[in-house]
Design an enzyme around this catalytic site. Structure first.
Site, PDB file in Angstrom:
ATOM      1  N   GLY A 195      13.294  -6.661 -11.510  1.00 46.85           N
ATOM      2  CA  GLY A 195      12.602  -7.367 -10.449  1.00 46.85           C
ATOM      3  C   GLY A 195      11.211  -6.822 -10.207  1.00 46.85           C
ATOM      4  O   GLY A 195      10.619  -6.179 -11.074  1.00 46.85           O
ATOM      5  N   GLY A 205       4.514  -2.977  -8.719  1.00 41.72           N
ATOM      6  CA  GLY A 205       5.349  -2.543  -9.835  1.00 41.72           C
ATOM      7  C   GLY A 205       6.330  -3.629 -10.201  1.00 41.72           C
ATOM      8  O   GLY A 205       6.694  -4.478  -9.378  1.00 41.72           O
ATOM      9  N   ASP A 248      17.794   5.525 -15.021  1.00 42.56           N
ATOM     10  CA  ASP A 248      16.557   5.025 -15.649  1.00 42.56           C
ATOM     11  C   ASP A 248      15.416   6.007 -15.376  1.00 42.56           C
ATOM     12  O   ASP A 248      14.369   5.642 -14.851  1.00 42.56           O
ATOM     13  CB  ASP A 248      16.217   3.634 -15.127  1.00 42.56           C
ATOM     14  N   VAL A 280       8.311  -4.979  -7.239  1.00 43.84           N
ATOM     15  CA  VAL A 280       8.130  -4.163  -6.034  1.00 43.84           C
ATOM     16  C   VAL A 280       6.818  -4.578  -5.378  1.00 43.84           C
ATOM     17  O   VAL A 280       5.781  -4.635  -6.041  1.00 43.84           O
ATOM     18  CB  VAL A 280       8.109  -2.658  -6.365  1.00 43.84           C
ATOM     19  N   LYS A 312      11.519  -3.688  -2.705  1.00 48.57           N
ATOM     20  CA  LYS A 312      12.031  -3.979  -4.051  1.00 48.57           C
ATOM     21  C   LYS A 312      12.865  -5.246  -3.991  1.00 48.57           C
ATOM     22  O   LYS A 312      13.884  -5.314  -3.309  1.00 48.57           O
ATOM     23  CB  LYS A 312      12.874  -2.822  -4.580  1.00 48.57           C
ATOM     24  N   GLY A 336       9.614  -4.648 -13.393  1.00 54.17           N
ATOM     25  CA  GLY A 336      10.382  -4.268 -14.577  1.00 54.17           C
ATOM     26  C   GLY A 336      11.459  -5.282 -14.846  1.00 54.17           C
ATOM     27  O   GLY A 336      11.420  -6.410 -14.354  1.00 54.17           O
ATOM     28  N   GLY A 337      12.445  -4.855 -15.629  1.00 54.33           N
ATOM     29  CA  GLY A 337      13.489  -5.775 -16.027  1.00 54.33           C
ATOM     30  C   GLY A 337      14.359  -6.236 -14.874  1.00 54.33           C
ATOM     31  O   GLY A 337      15.013  -7.259 -14.961  1.00 54.33           O
TER      32      GLY A 337
END
Length: 683
Positions: free
Chosen positions: A373, A368, A485, A375, A389, A370-371
């Site tokens: 970092g 995974g 989020d 995972v 993470k 996103g903005g």
């Protein structure tokens, strides 16, 4: 910390030169048609780029050399290219500035909105930032998945702009997420309608540009200097790759030739796709046959001698840095608290442990991103699977409070929340270690290409479990925790498809005073609370709004934000509210769950979603109320409520369904059924 670690290892890699024979000086054989030009004015055009179709590796790398106002310039479509680096897989281009100007003379506001959309590049998250200039300017960049922006203000007493400082006074900056190839610049009218204060014609600006190329000057606020500097354009660094394939995919692709044709070259997967580098100890162009050449044996001996001394010094330095970060993030406080509170199942991991668990954070283990970092999936020494993470940034306030907040989060214990197992503190940005959840995300379940049938009862159960988890964070955690989020990609599913809310960390403990409220805009398109966009105050009702969007996803099987759809269908929330207003709810629900028996239940779920999506947070229910309502609807669905099996109804609802004589009447049955479904709630 990551940079320091890299500096330590790179010289050691040069030891490999001992095992490479010194290469003779050779002329690389360019893998393109003879006669291809490699210059445009004073700019080098290295392969895989080319100025003609037969000179580029494919059409995405074809450039155009032309004369503009007497000057020779290089273009990729309509982007001016000023530099290309084969070694780094980067190109430097000029992009446009978005501008909003107030004209005092006639009391008007004019706009120049810029955008960029390229298929061969992605914006480098390491080299660029979003830059906003102006007084009382809330501006942002809208990409395909993110909204990134910040607020710059001017106050003569406390927020006076200073040359070289971009910290909110007349200038602010925001980090870019990785993998962005499209954006548009916008100004938020809530802040930008006020009269600018600095001159008769004052302007606000927003652009993406190379961090090294920007140095704030206060005159940018009172003159058109920033706009005029280079024809209203700024330099930006783009990352490129040969194709969207990973290295493994590129090597087996039958249709597209593999690009790393030079011996002593390696394939590298980046945020765009794959590119090629010369192996350690070699330099040149890996995209041409014979393009990577080596150094001499004498140079290798010299490098080894320097490396030995360097390694000794750097190892000592690395140890000092790790101790510094450990103390900075509250490691000693956390360790002492863990000793005093026996039974806390929380561990402080070393960086080496997590590197070993993730195979040095191999890209193959990314599950995974996103903005904030990435995972990674990892396996600890005891064969326990974990999710690590690895965040990109952390501010100074979070560094001071990190150890204390980790202790609080370690005590969060709910069956529908992903368990935080520990953290690593000896790095610049702390890493978090969670339990591993095997069945992916709710987003993948609903929007993947598998076409899996998902029953109404399963959807209702997932909604209830997720709501219960958020209600626990809001009401039972001490202090309360705001998720910040909530979205379908942050709801994981375990082996039994039980919902597990994830991705809450050290940045979302409920603020205790106004100074702790978030003062920049960053979130996920389609889920952002409109009230948060106006006030920049994250509250528990912000989570409620986002969860309302998740409810819509569950029962419509549509994405929260569809960039490719028609303008009036981009936002799922707007589509839903329009359908409710025009009594067309059934038109947008997923076909898999629609039938005559479910109509009343689906209408109740839709009404609950509508309440969650109220524009004003005060009119929204709490997460506890949302969870309770979903629980009642779930229980109603589990029982076939008919007068014939009224005893079950009585056992669930009690006296509300029974007449004074102890008999379940049809009239009282209907009243009780409606009460169970919560038909009066919010009506």
């Amino acid at each position: 910390m990551e940079k320091e670690y890299t500096r330590l290892l790179l010289p050691a890699h040069l030891l490999l030169l001992l095992f490479h024979p010194a290469a003779a000086d050779t002329v690389p054989v360019v893998a393109r048609s003879p006669g291809c030009s490699t210059k445009c004015g004073n700019i080098d055009v290295p392969y895989p780029f080319g100025l003609d179709p037969q000179c580029a590796i494919h059409s995405g790398f074809e450039l155009n050399c032309t004369t503009v106002n007497g000057a020779t310039k290089l273009f990729h479509d309509d982007l001016e290219v000023i530099k290309i680096s084969v070694k780094d897989g980067k190109s430097w281009v000029k992009t446009w500035i978005s501008r909003q100007c107030y004209h005092r003379a006639n009391d008007t506001i004019t706009y120049n909105n810029a955008w960029i959309n390229v298929s061969t590049y992605v914006l480098s998250a390491d080299d660029n930032k979003v830059v906003i200039l102006g007084c009382d300017s809330l501006a942002y960049m809208l990409s395909d998945s993110y909204i990134i922006g910040c607020l710059s203000t001017c106050d003569d007493k406390t927020q006076r702009p200073k040359n070289g400082s971009c910290s909110g006074a007349g200038c602010c900056q925001a980090n870019l997420p990785r993998g962005v190839s499209y954006y548009q610049g916008f100004f938020n009218s809530f802040y930008n309608n006020s009269e600018p204060r600095l001159s008769s014609t004052s302007c606000n600006y927003v652009t993406v540009m190379e961090t090294k190329a920007f140095n704030f000057r206060s005159t940018y606020l009172t003159t058109s200097e920033f706009w005029d500097a280079d024809g209203s354009r700024t330099p930006v660094v783009m990352e490129w790759g040969i194709s969207r394939n990973t290295c493994q995919e590129a090597k087996v692709d039958k249709e597209t030739p593999y690009a790393c044709v030079s011996s002593n070259s390696d394939c590298v997967t980046n945020d765009f796709g794959y590119l090629c580098n010369c192996s350690s100890g070699y330099k040149g162009n890996p995209y041409v046959v014979g393009g990577c050449t080596g150094g001499s044996v004498g140079l290798v001996v010299l490098v080894i001698a320097i490396t030995c001394a360097y390694l000794i010094r750097e190892r000592r330095k690395l140890h000092r840095i790790k101790k510094k970060y450990y103390r900075q993030h509250g490691g000693m406080l956390l360790f002492q608290e863990m000793k005093s509170q026996q039974g806390i199942a929380f561990k402080i991991f070393s960086e080496e442990e997590l590197q070993r668990a993730t195979n040095m954070f191999d890209e193959k283990n990314v599950i995974g991103h996103g903005g904030h970092g990435k995972v990674y999936k990892g396996v600890l020494k005891n064969d326990v699977q974990v999710a690590v993470k690895r965040c990109m940034t952390i501010d100074e306030q979070q560094k001071k409070e990190f150890g204390k907040e980790m202790l609080i989060l370690s005590q969060v214990n709910h069956k529908n929340i992903v368990k935080l197992l520990g953290c690593c503190l000896e790095v610049e940005v702390p890493m978090l270690v969670y339990e591993f959840i095997p069945n992916g995300t709710l987003f993948q379940l609903f929007h993947g290409d598998h076409g899996q049938h998902i029953s109404l009862s399963t959807r209702l159960r997932i909604a209830y479990e997720s709501a219960e988890a958020l209600a626990y964070l809001h009401s039972c955690a001490s202090p309360p925790i705001l998720h910040g989020d909530v979205k379908s990609s942050n709801i994981l599913l375990d082996g039994d498809y039980t919902a597990k809310v994830s991705d809450f960390g050290a940045s979302i403990l409920a603020p205790t005073d106004m100074s702790q409220f978030v003062t920049y805009v960053q979130g996920t398109c389609g889920y952002l609370d409109p009230e948060y966009m106006q006030t920049w105050q994250l509250t528990d009702k912000s989570d409620v709004y986002s969860f309302g969007v998740v409810i819509l996803e569950l029962f419509t099987r549509k994405k929260a934000f569809n960039l490719d759809g028609p303008e009036h269908e981009k936002s799922l929330t707007l589509v839903f509210l329009s359908a409710m207003k025009n009594n067309r709810l059934m038109d947008i629900l997923d076909e898999q769950i629609k039938n005559d028996e479910n109509t009343e239940l689906l209408e109740e779920i839709a009404e609950l979603a509508r309440q969650c999506l109220e524009m004003s947070g005060i009119n929204r229910p709490s997460m506890k109320e949302v969870a309770d309502k979903l629980d009642r609807l779930r229980k109603v669905m589990q029982h076939p409520w008919t007068p014939e099996n009224s005893e079950e109804l009585y056992s669930l609802l009690g006296d509300s369904s029974v007449s004074s004589t102890g008999v379940v009447t049809t009239e009282n049955f209907t009243i009780a059924k409606n009460a169970a479904m919560g038909l009066e709630l919010g009506r």
